[in-house]
Design a protein around this motif. Structure first.
Motif: not given
Length: 198
Positions: A1-8, A10-19
């Protein structure tokens, strides 16, 4: 769930919350983790803004979390240990966001008495700060971890660590653990002087 939230976010700025990035922040306190994310991805926001937004989204998402089914292998594993030894959760920030059902329906895991309380009396400190060696029996603990920072904290306190990492975590970050398993069901507790799992 943390990954889902952080990716959401970060994606607004064209970034990827990678492993690779997630492995740097697992177990860190919220503000420290947020600053790492901001620095690595060069997000145009303050760490306070990132924490505030992510916490708001997590508060919406966490109540949807469900307990594992009563007959799941993990549930049976937890029941087995709860009946034979003390269990505790020396967790970092976030437990207060989980739904009551996820924390209080069964009395298996106790607050960890061997971590250093912060000034509000909570029983966690930021990992990889070592888990406290007080009381003395704490070093007899067997720690189960999924985060490299948690492994480091337990080892620093003189405890043995069974690591069950996510399959996406780099294997290079699992080498310090006493034992690395793909599932808790693969544990051989007798190797640690504990009762064999039935």
């Amino acid at each position: 769930m943390y990954s889902v939230v952080f990716q959401e976010i970060c994606s607004r700025y064209g970034k990827t919350y990678s492993w690779d990035l997630k492995s740097l922040v697992m177990g860190k306190k919220a503000l420290e983790a947020a600053q790492i994310v901001i620095d690595v991805l060069q997000l145009p926001m303050s760490k306070e803004e990132l924490v505030e937004e992510s916490q708001r989204k997590l508060q919406e998402l966490f109540p949807t979390a469900e307990l594992m089914p009563e007959n799941s292998p993990e549930q049976e594993w937890g029941d087995f240990w709860a009946e034979r030894t003390g269990c505790a959760v020396p967790e970092n920030e976030g437990l207060e966001l989980l739904p009551e059902a996820a924390l209080g329906t069964r009395d298996v895991f106790k607050p960890a008495a061997f971590t250093l309380p912060d000034d509000a009396g909570r029983v966690y400190s930021s990992l990889p700060a070592p888990l406290s060696r007080s009381p003395p029996h704490a070093v007899q603990c067997l720690v189960f971890e999924d985060a490299p920072n948690g492994v480091e904290a337990a080892l620093t306190a003189g405890m043995q660590v069974v690591m069950v990492p996510d399959e996406n975590l780099s294997r290079d970050l699992t080498t310090k653990a006493t034992v690395v398993l793909s599932s808790l069901q693969d544990l051989q507790p007798e190797l640690f002087g504990l009762p064999a799992y039935e």
